[in-house]
Scaffold this motif. Structure first.
Motif, short mmCIF file in Angstrom:
data_model
loop_
_atom_site.label_atom_id
_atom_site.label_comp_id
_atom_site.label_asym_id
_atom_site.label_seq_id
_atom_site.Cartn_x
_atom_site.Cartn_y
_atom_site.Cartn_z
N THR A 1 52.96 111.14 43.90
CA THR A 1 53.54 112.38 43.35
C THR A 1 52.45 113.42 43.16
OG1 THR A 1 55.23 111.09 42.23
CG2 THR A 1 54.87 113.33 41.42
N SER B 1 58.05 107.63 39.19
CA SER B 1 59.09 108.18 40.08
C SER B 1 60.21 107.15 40.27
CB SER B 1 58.48 108.57 41.42
OG SER B 1 57.40 109.47 41.21
N LYS C 1 59.97 110.75 45.80
CA LYS C 1 59.22 109.85 46.65
C LYS C 1 58.45 108.83 45.80
CE LYS C 1 56.00 109.96 50.43
NZ LYS C 1 54.80 110.65 50.85
N ASP D 1 59.17 114.40 36.21
CA ASP D 1 58.23 113.52 36.93
C ASP D 1 56.88 114.23 37.01
OD1 ASP D 1 57.34 111.30 38.31
OD2 ASP D 1 57.99 112.02 40.27
MG LIG Z 1 55.25 109.27 41.43
#
Ligand SMILES: [Mg+2]
Ligand SMILES: Nc1nc2c(ncn2[C@@H]2O[C@H](COP(=O)(O)OP(=O)(O)OP(=O)(O)O)[C@@H](O)[C@H]2O)c(=O)[nH]1
Length: 297
Positions: free
Chosen positions: A158, A137, A150, A174
């Motif tokens: 995540t 991320s 985040k 992601d």
């Molecule tokens: Mg992540």
């Protein structure tokens, strides 16, 4: 060695969703931790994305041994259809550009062909994949130039798959950090846990600290003895006692509190306080492309 395995339901769900999404993906960006480039290689990813071009990113190089990182990049680059970059996602302000350039380079032939046929190439679609807490991320936020996703220093942040139009030339997906159902050996689990990619709550942290101390003593003789002013050649439990004594972690009766020493040691290691360490070296005998046939035993 402590036996560790962490493959909760949300990882299996993520794996299934990733397999599904791969159909729409041109390229896989596989993030590995530069301190453990082999233990952080997910064999499931090899099975899922065998035919996709791959960019391997070694992250957290600021905490890894620079000479070992160089060795690893050379080793990992030597594969067909694979490229490798070592990055410090926190401090290198140009790492986003470097990643974009490398990703486009892997897709160059296809894009040139499209151009020759009069088609304007669309943005390259890349899936970011890798073990928990490796920096997926963070990497996408860097490229996008804003903190949309985040990111935090614990594994399992995540939980869903998210596309981001991070750059005009690069769309990034992601994904949640995933491990796999059965590690090759106990060392793999310890290494993953040592760098903070396995939920600490399920671990015997004292055992983990002792395993890690032994591995560091093998690769960097005298290093820990120097930092914690321990006797030469002391065993891992003795090292924890030395840490407890130096850092005044004592139980009521004045005995060294080796449990708290283990926690402190792991925290210092994970924050790079023990210096720049790489806990594995490339094994030229061992093929990177090795399958994962026995994972579902
Ligand atoms: Mg992540
Ligand atoms: N020192 C250092 N820290 C980094 C680097 N890259 C990421 N981090 C830190 O690593 C932690 C994890 O980053 P994330 O981006 O949340 O990792 P992730 O792979 O998305 O993790 P999950 O979503 O849990 O799978 C954060 O605290 C980041 O600041 C790096 O190159 N160097």
């Amino acid at each position: 060695m402590v036996k560790i395995q962490w493959y909760p339901g949300h990882m299996e769900k993520a794996r299934r969703e990733m397999t599904e999404r791969l159909k729409a993906v041109d390229l896989v960006i596989e993030l590995r931790d530069a301190r453990i480039p082999e233990a952080s290689r997910n064999p499931l990813l090899h099975m899922m994305a065998k035919d996709k071009p791959r960019l391997i990113l070694l992250t957290k190089t600021d905490m890894a041994d620079p000479a070992a990182t160089e060795e690893w990049v050379r080793y990992l680059k030597s594969r067909e259809n694979t490229s490798c970059l070592a990055v410090d996602l926190m401090r290198d302000s140009r790492c986003g550009r470097k990643i974009i350039r490398e990703a486009l380079l892997l897709m160059q032939e296809k894009r040139e062909k499209q151009k020759a046929r009069g088609i304007r190439p669309r943005a390259v679609r890349a899936m970011a994949a890798g073990i928990p807490n490796v920096g997926k991320s963070t990497m996408i936020n860097r490229i996008a130039g804003k903190n949309t996703l985040k990111a935090a220093d614990k594994p399992g942040v995540t939980r869903s798959l998210t596309w981001l139009h991070a750059d005009p030339d690069l769309d990034l997906l992601d994904t949640p950090g995933v491990l796999w159902p059965k590690f090759d050996d106990e060392k793999t689990g310890s290494l993953l846990a040592a760098v903070g990619s396995i939920n600490d709550d399920i671990l015997d942290r004292k055992m983990l600290a002792m395993d890690t101390i032994r591995m560091i003593q093998d690769l960097y003789p005298q290093l820990l003895e120097g930092i914690y002013e321990a006797e030469e050649g002391v065993n891992p439990n003795g090292m924890l006692k030395a840490i407890a004594a130096r850092r005044h972690l004592l139980k009521e009766k004045g005995e060294p509190d080796t449990k708290r020493a283990a926690d402190l040691f792991l925290t210092e290691l994970r924050h790079g306080k023990l210096g720049r360490l790489t806990l594995e070296r490339p094994d030229e005998e061992n093929s990177e492309d090795e399958g994962a046939e026995d994972l579902h035993e």
